[in-house]
Scaffold this motif. Sequence first.
Motif, PDB file in Angstrom:
ATOM      1  N   GLN A 192      89.465 -93.074 -16.445  1.00 35.58           N
ATOM      2  CA  GLN A 192      89.540 -92.259 -17.672  1.00 35.58           C
ATOM      3  C   GLN A 192      90.421 -92.886 -18.757  1.00 35.58           C
ATOM      4  OE1 GLN A 192      86.959 -89.747 -16.050  1.00 35.58           O
ATOM      5  NE2 GLN A 192      87.720 -89.331 -18.079  1.00 35.58           N
ATOM      6  N   GLY A 193      90.316 -94.165 -18.937  1.00 39.45           N
ATOM      7  CA  GLY A 193      91.084 -94.834 -19.993  1.00 39.45           C
ATOM      8  C   GLY A 193      92.577 -94.684 -19.770  1.00 39.45           C
ATOM      9  N   THR A 194      93.318 -94.482 -20.866  1.00 41.08           N
ATOM     10  CA  THR A 194      94.782 -94.380 -20.729  1.00 41.08           C
ATOM     11  C   THR A 194      95.207 -93.106 -19.996  1.00 41.08           C
ATOM     12  OG1 THR A 194      94.742 -93.561 -22.995  1.00 41.08           O
ATOM     13  CG2 THR A 194      95.459 -95.839 -22.675  1.00 41.08           C
TER      14      THR A 194
ATOM     15  N   GLU B 231      99.137 -90.629 -15.507  1.00 44.07           N
ATOM     16  CA  GLU B 231      99.424 -89.817 -14.326  1.00 44.07           C
ATOM     17  C   GLU B 231     100.382 -90.538 -13.388  1.00 44.07           C
ATOM     18  OE1 GLU B 231      96.113 -87.947 -12.473  1.00 44.07           O
ATOM     19  OE2 GLU B 231      95.228 -87.477 -14.428  1.00 44.07           O
ATOM     20  N   SER B 232     101.067 -89.766 -12.601  1.00 49.87           N
ATOM     21  CA  SER B 232     102.008 -90.346 -11.651  1.00 49.87           C
ATOM     22  C   SER B 232     101.702 -89.799 -10.248  1.00 49.87           C
ATOM     23  CB  SER B 232     103.434 -89.973 -12.080  1.00 49.87           C
ATOM     24  OG  SER B 232     104.345 -90.549 -11.212  1.00 49.87           O
TER      25      SER B 232
ATOM     26  N   TYR C  67     101.346 -98.498 -16.191  1.00 50.85           N
ATOM     27  CA  TYR C  67     101.007 -99.930 -16.095  1.00 50.85           C
ATOM     28  C   TYR C  67     102.046-100.639 -15.206  1.00 50.85           C
ATOM     29  CZ  TYR C  67     100.534-104.799 -17.659  1.00 50.85           C
ATOM     30  OH  TYR C  67     100.387-106.171 -17.697  1.00 50.85           O
ATOM     31  N   ASN C  68     103.324-100.352 -15.447  1.00 45.18           N
ATOM     32  CA  ASN C  68     104.376-101.009 -14.661  1.00 45.18           C
ATOM     33  C   ASN C  68     104.331-100.560 -13.200  1.00 45.18           C
ATOM     34  OD1 ASN C  68     105.359-102.540 -16.816  1.00 45.18           O
ATOM     35  ND2 ASN C  68     106.648-100.851 -17.539  1.00 45.18           N
ATOM     36  N   ALA C  69     104.015 -99.281 -12.985  1.00 44.40           N
ATOM     37  CA  ALA C  69     103.973 -98.765 -11.608  1.00 44.40           C
ATOM     38  C   ALA C  69     102.894 -99.468 -10.790  1.00 44.40           C
ATOM     39  CB  ALA C  69     103.719 -97.261 -11.623  1.00 44.40           C
TER      40      ALA C  69
ATOM     41  N   GLU D   4     104.668 -92.934 -21.067  1.00 45.59           N
ATOM     42  CA  GLU D   4     104.085 -92.611 -19.749  1.00 45.59           C
ATOM     43  C   GLU D   4     102.976 -93.604 -19.390  1.00 45.59           C
ATOM     44  OE1 GLU D   4     103.163 -88.262 -19.299  1.00 45.59           O
ATOM     45  OE2 GLU D   4     104.231 -88.187 -21.210  1.00 45.59           O
ATOM     46  N   VAL D   5     102.212 -94.014 -20.404  1.00 43.99           N
ATOM     47  CA  VAL D   5     101.141 -94.992 -20.163  1.00 43.99           C
ATOM     48  C   VAL D   5     101.753 -96.328 -19.738  1.00 43.99           C
ATOM     49  CG1 VAL D   5      99.232 -96.264 -21.235  1.00 43.99           C
ATOM     50  CG2 VAL D   5      99.612 -93.861 -21.816  1.00 43.99           C
ATOM     51  N   ILE D   6     102.798 -96.720 -20.441  1.00 46.43           N
ATOM     52  CA  ILE D   6     103.460 -97.996 -20.124  1.00 46.43           C
ATOM     53  C   ILE D   6     104.072 -97.923 -18.718  1.00 46.43           C
ATOM     54  CG2 ILE D   6     105.401 -99.489 -20.788  1.00 46.43           C
ATOM     55  CD1 ILE D   6     104.699 -98.496 -23.762  1.00 46.43           C
TER      56      ILE D   6
END
Length: 361
Positions: A42-44, A49-50, A103-105, A98-100
């Motif tokens: 679903q894109g960004t 989500e976490s 990505y890092n997660a 949250e998006v960044i």
Amino acid sequence: MVERKRIGVLTSGGDCAGLNALLRAVVLRAADYGWQVFGIEQGTLGLMESPPRAQLLEASAFDGSILRRGGTILGTTNTGDPFAFPQLDGDPIDRSEEVIAGYNALGLDALIGIGGDGSLAILNRLAKQGGINFVGVPKTIDNDIGVTEVSVGYDTAVAIATEALDRLQPTAASHRRVMILEVMGRDAGHIALNAGIAGGADVILVPEIPYRIEHIVRKIRSLNEMGRDFALVVVAEAVPNESGNRIVQKYAGGQSRYGGVGHFLGERLAETTHAEVRVTVLGHVQRGAAPNSRDRLMASVFGVHAVDLIEQGRFGRMVAWQDRHVVDFDIDAAVAAPAVVDINGPIVRTARGLGICLGDQ
Ligand code: F6P
């Protein structure tokens, strides 16, 4: 030892034909380098989500069947700008961090974003803010992204609109009607113009060329005088009414989209020509289909090149097609100037040369 990169890929903005073929190309090329690819859902939204919603895309799952499928197996969104994320009640909020974090997660080394100009601009902004190694790939049925001659999904959309005209012509002729076909394209008239020529339209209206009803009426009358008692009219969704206002439909959540000019035109032409007029609004039919061969090819070319850019460590680039070559540009420059119909270009000249009325004379 060869570094085993982890790259992410997502589809963003409105879907179109060819997205799955593009994902396939990314996965197969990355497998060639021995890398892992994570498909973000679903894109960004999937990164917000976490834990982030992502799936490992294995090359073995990408057999020939996937490149024929319409839509996107990852899902997408065109309403979730992370910098102004819509709230059920209240003002939009900034969820970019949250998006960044997502990505890092995932521990990604790079991200490939497949989107239109709006999505690519948002993803590029996120990449700069979060230090994300980003490569963009253009897709949109509207074909309005600057610098690339073609975006994935456009060719199939033109083919569908052309096929619609193929189906409308015999019924128009049988009933001696004026048939109006309203097509998508946002602020650009590429689909209308190209499908209109390919489908033998008598009148094509695009947002780039101002029109007057009287010119269309004159064209229909001249067809009648030549012994033709039906006409095919193609109108792009962003063509304004006679007062210069674009016609939009309102949807839940405060969204609005172009739509309705076909019916406006239908009423005006029925009044002025006394012909029987019928209107077809093609809508999302233009987006949902198995990609045609050109879109499968472009998707494959772009997907391979995007992965190669990552291998070369060249980020902040958008892949593009120019002069029979795959090339790449700085994303900021690529999305800065949308590509609308060139009113002095060869396609408009062709339409005029065929005697097609473009509404301005
Ligand atoms: O940008 C692609 C597009 O299909 C446009 O041609 C159209 O105006 C818009 O998206 C429709 O958006 P939605 O899918 O949100 O109705």
